[in-house]
Design a protein around this motif. Structure first.
Motif, PDB file in Angstrom:
ATOM      1  N   ARG A 131      36.403-104.067 -60.262  1.00  0.00           N
ATOM      2  CA  ARG A 131      37.070-105.354 -60.176  1.00  0.00           C
ATOM      3  C   ARG A 131      38.099-105.502 -61.289  1.00  0.00           C
ATOM      4  NH1 ARG A 131      32.424-108.114 -57.925  1.00  0.00           N
ATOM      5  NH2 ARG A 131      33.087-106.916 -56.110  1.00  0.00           N
ATOM      6  N   THR A 132      39.311-105.918 -60.903  1.00  0.00           N
ATOM      7  CA  THR A 132      40.410-106.141 -61.839  1.00  0.00           C
ATOM      8  C   THR A 132      40.710-107.625 -61.924  1.00  0.00           C
ATOM      9  OG1 THR A 132      41.454-103.979 -61.506  1.00  0.00           O
ATOM     10  CG2 THR A 132      42.881-105.767 -62.229  1.00  0.00           C
ATOM     11  N   PHE A 133      40.896-108.112 -63.145  1.00  0.00           N
ATOM     12  CA  PHE A 133      41.234-109.518 -63.395  1.00  0.00           C
ATOM     13  C   PHE A 133      42.632-109.557 -63.988  1.00  0.00           C
ATOM     14  CE2 PHE A 133      41.329-113.452 -65.803  1.00  0.00           C
ATOM     15  CZ  PHE A 133      40.594-114.347 -65.042  1.00  0.00           C
ATOM     16  N   GLU A 134      43.566-110.228 -63.313  1.00  0.00           N
ATOM     17  CA  GLU A 134      44.962-110.269 -63.777  1.00  0.00           C
ATOM     18  C   GLU A 134      45.315-111.671 -64.263  1.00  0.00           C
ATOM     19  OE1 GLU A 134      49.511-109.058 -62.459  1.00  0.00           O
ATOM     20  OE2 GLU A 134      47.943-109.179 -60.928  1.00  0.00           O
ATOM     21  N   ILE A 176      41.224-110.073 -58.804  1.00  0.00           N
ATOM     22  CA  ILE A 176      41.152-111.516 -59.032  1.00  0.00           C
ATOM     23  C   ILE A 176      42.365-111.889 -59.868  1.00  0.00           C
ATOM     24  CG2 ILE A 176      39.810-113.406 -60.015  1.00  0.00           C
ATOM     25  CD1 ILE A 176      37.375-111.360 -59.830  1.00  0.00           C
ATOM     26  N   GLY A 177      43.259-112.677 -59.300  1.00  0.00           N
ATOM     27  CA  GLY A 177      44.478-113.057 -59.997  1.00  0.00           C
ATOM     28  C   GLY A 177      44.473-114.520 -60.357  1.00  0.00           C
ATOM     29  N   VAL A 178      45.077-114.848 -61.500  1.00  0.00           N
ATOM     30  CA  VAL A 178      45.164-116.235 -61.956  1.00  0.00           C
ATOM     31  C   VAL A 178      46.617-116.559 -62.282  1.00  0.00           C
ATOM     32  CG1 VAL A 178      44.250-117.973 -63.519  1.00  0.00           C
ATOM     33  CG2 VAL A 178      42.862-115.962 -62.964  1.00  0.00           C
ATOM     34  N   ARG A 189      38.799-103.858 -65.269  1.00  0.00           N
ATOM     35  CA  ARG A 189      40.067-103.979 -65.986  1.00  0.00           C
ATOM     36  C   ARG A 189      40.431-105.448 -66.151  1.00  0.00           C
ATOM     37  NH1 ARG A 189      44.784-100.991 -62.973  1.00  0.00           N
ATOM     38  NH2 ARG A 189      43.875-102.144 -61.206  1.00  0.00           N
ATOM     39  N   VAL A 190      41.135-105.738 -67.234  1.00  0.00           N
ATOM     40  CA  VAL A 190      41.832-107.007 -67.412  1.00  0.00           C
ATOM     41  C   VAL A 190      43.298-106.666 -67.652  1.00  0.00           C
ATOM     42  CG1 VAL A 190      42.130-109.055 -68.845  1.00  0.00           C
ATOM     43  CG2 VAL A 190      39.821-108.249 -68.293  1.00  0.00           C
ATOM     44  N   LEU A 191      44.187-107.300 -66.898  1.00  0.00           N
ATOM     45  CA  LEU A 191      45.617-107.020 -66.976  1.00  0.00           C
ATOM     46  C   LEU A 191      46.361-108.218 -67.543  1.00  0.00           C
ATOM     47  CD1 LEU A 191      46.178-105.447 -63.418  1.00  0.00           C
ATOM     48  CD2 LEU A 191      45.405-104.311 -65.523  1.00  0.00           C
ATOM     49  N   LEU A 192      47.258-107.951 -68.468  1.00  0.00           N
ATOM     50  CA  LEU A 192      48.137-108.966 -69.037  1.00  0.00           C
ATOM     51  C   LEU A 192      49.531-108.364 -69.106  1.00  0.00           C
ATOM     52  CD1 LEU A 192      48.440-111.772 -70.439  1.00  0.00           C
ATOM     53  CD2 LEU A 192      48.021-110.581 -72.611  1.00  0.00           C
ATOM     54  N   PHE A 193      50.333-108.624 -68.080  1.00  0.00           N
ATOM     55  CA  PHE A 193      51.659-108.018 -67.989  1.00  0.00           C
ATOM     56  C   PHE A 193      52.742-109.045 -68.307  1.00  0.00           C
ATOM     57  CE2 PHE A 193      49.961-104.923 -64.508  1.00  0.00           C
ATOM     58  CZ  PHE A 193      49.340-104.177 -65.497  1.00  0.00           C
ATOM     59  N   PHE A 194      53.547-108.748 -69.303  1.00  0.00           N
ATOM     60  CA  PHE A 194      54.729-109.527 -69.682  1.00  0.00           C
ATOM     61  C   PHE A 194      54.416-111.002 -69.939  1.00  0.00           C
ATOM     62  CE2 PHE A 194      56.014-105.941 -66.995  1.00  0.00           C
ATOM     63  CZ  PHE A 194      56.779-105.237 -67.917  1.00  0.00           C
ATOM     64  N   GLY A 206      33.334 -99.237 -71.181  1.00  0.00           N
ATOM     65  CA  GLY A 206      34.257 -98.305 -70.544  1.00  0.00           C
ATOM     66  C   GLY A 206      35.401 -98.991 -69.824  1.00  0.00           C
ATOM     67  N   GLY A 207      35.312-100.313 -69.648  1.00  0.00           N
ATOM     68  CA  GLY A 207      36.399-101.059 -69.021  1.00  0.00           C
ATOM     69  C   GLY A 207      37.605-101.146 -69.936  1.00  0.00           C
ATOM     70  N   VAL A 208      38.761-101.495 -69.363  1.00  0.00           N
ATOM     71  CA  VAL A 208      40.025-101.404 -70.094  1.00  0.00           C
ATOM     72  C   VAL A 208      40.820-102.707 -70.027  1.00  0.00           C
ATOM     73  CG1 VAL A 208      42.288-100.250 -70.139  1.00  0.00           C
ATOM     74  CG2 VAL A 208      40.205 -98.910 -69.783  1.00  0.00           C
ATOM     75  N   LEU A 209      41.324-103.123 -71.181  1.00  0.00           N
ATOM     76  CA  LEU A 209      42.341-104.163 -71.274  1.00  0.00           C
ATOM     77  C   LEU A 209      43.692-103.484 -71.297  1.00  0.00           C
ATOM     78  CD1 LEU A 209      43.535-106.979 -71.837  1.00  0.00           C
ATOM     79  CD2 LEU A 209      42.996-106.634 -74.268  1.00  0.00           C
ATOM     80  N   HIS A 210      44.541-103.789 -70.305  1.00  0.00           N
ATOM     81  CA  HIS A 210      45.865-103.187 -70.189  1.00  0.00           C
ATOM     82  C   HIS A 210      46.905-104.291 -70.340  1.00  0.00           C
ATOM     83  CE1 HIS A 210      48.980-100.905 -67.483  1.00  0.00           C
ATOM     84  NE2 HIS A 210      49.410-101.087 -68.720  1.00  0.00           N
TER      85      HIS A 210
END
Length: 238
Positions: free
Chosen positions: A65-68, A90-92, A136-141, A171-175
């Motif tokens: 599961r990816t959280f953006e 899962i996007g916010v 994953r947790v994504l934080l783009f721009f 083992g999960g990643v913050l990108h």
């Protein structure tokens, strides 16, 4: 793109500055975006007020599961979800036209591995996501708040790093990605001292642009103008 604002203190409480993941913005709605909100929200929309969610039940499966945080107009989210149907996203995003655009795209592409919140992403992480449940947790721009007096408004702070760490599995990643070099340096400074993380960059700084992160129109325009983009990946190890 995510932005932040200071939340008002409750009446009678001591005022404390709280980092938000957004600034509320107005915007015109296209026909497709409105269709996304009208028809897509009942299918894919989630509410902060519902509290802690069982995402296995919501998606009908157990999957990475990816959280953006802050998906903007949703183009990258749609591309990632379409390319990885075996994963859930899962996007916010608080910008309503962006929410509508993502929902309309999900319906148009017949995607079932997307769910959406339209509220503060940090509140969703705190109240709706189980600990150690995200791949994953994504934080783009995110908004760089480039003026020195506004640096305190940046979302990437020690408290943010700790909140994200608690929601990532081991083992999960913050990108994270930014096109502001000074903000990239700030991210690096915060994350290098955040407990429980390991920098995945070979040189201990930035990783090459990962193939799984789509290149946006915004980024392509920046490349033509000679702007750089910095990607950071930090893995939870503890």
């Amino acid at each position: 793109m995510t932005e932040q604002q200071d939340s008002p203190a409750e009446a009678g409480e001591v005022r404390h500055r709280t980092i938000k993941s957004f600034v509320m913005r107005a915007g015109r709605m296209t026909e497709g975006q409105q269709r996304g909100l009208d028809q897509g929200w009942p299918k894919f929309g989630l509410e902060l007020a519902d509290g802690l969610r069982d995402f296995d039940a919501l998606f009908g499966r157990t999957a990475p599961r990816t959280f953006e945080i802050g998906f903007g107009m949703g183009h990258a989210t749609l591309e990632m979800a379409a390319a990885a149907p075996e994963q859930d996203f899962i996007g916010v995003e608080v910008h309503r036209p962006g929410v509508g655009a993502l929902l309309n795209g999900a319906m148009t592409q017949n995607l079932s591995n997307i769910r959406v919140y339209s509220c503060d992403a940090l509140e969703v992480l705190r109240d709706c996501v189980a600990d150690a449940s995200l791949e994953r947790v994504l934080l783009f721009f995110p908004d760089p708040w480039h003026k020195s007096r506004h640096h305190k408004r940046r979302i990437v702070q020690p408290a943010f790093a700790e909140l994200v760490r608690s929601k990532l599995r081991i083992g999960g990643v913050l990108h994270m990605a930014t096109d502001w070099e000074h903000y990239a340096e700030h991210m690096l400074e915060v994350m290098n001292v955040a407990p429980g993380y390991r920098n995945l960059a070979e040189d201990g700084r930035y990783v090459p642009r990962p193939e799984e992160r789509p290149i946006t129109k915004f980024e392509r325009r920046g490349e033509r103008l000679g702007h750089g983009v910095w990607d950071l990946k930090f893995q939870r190890v503890d």
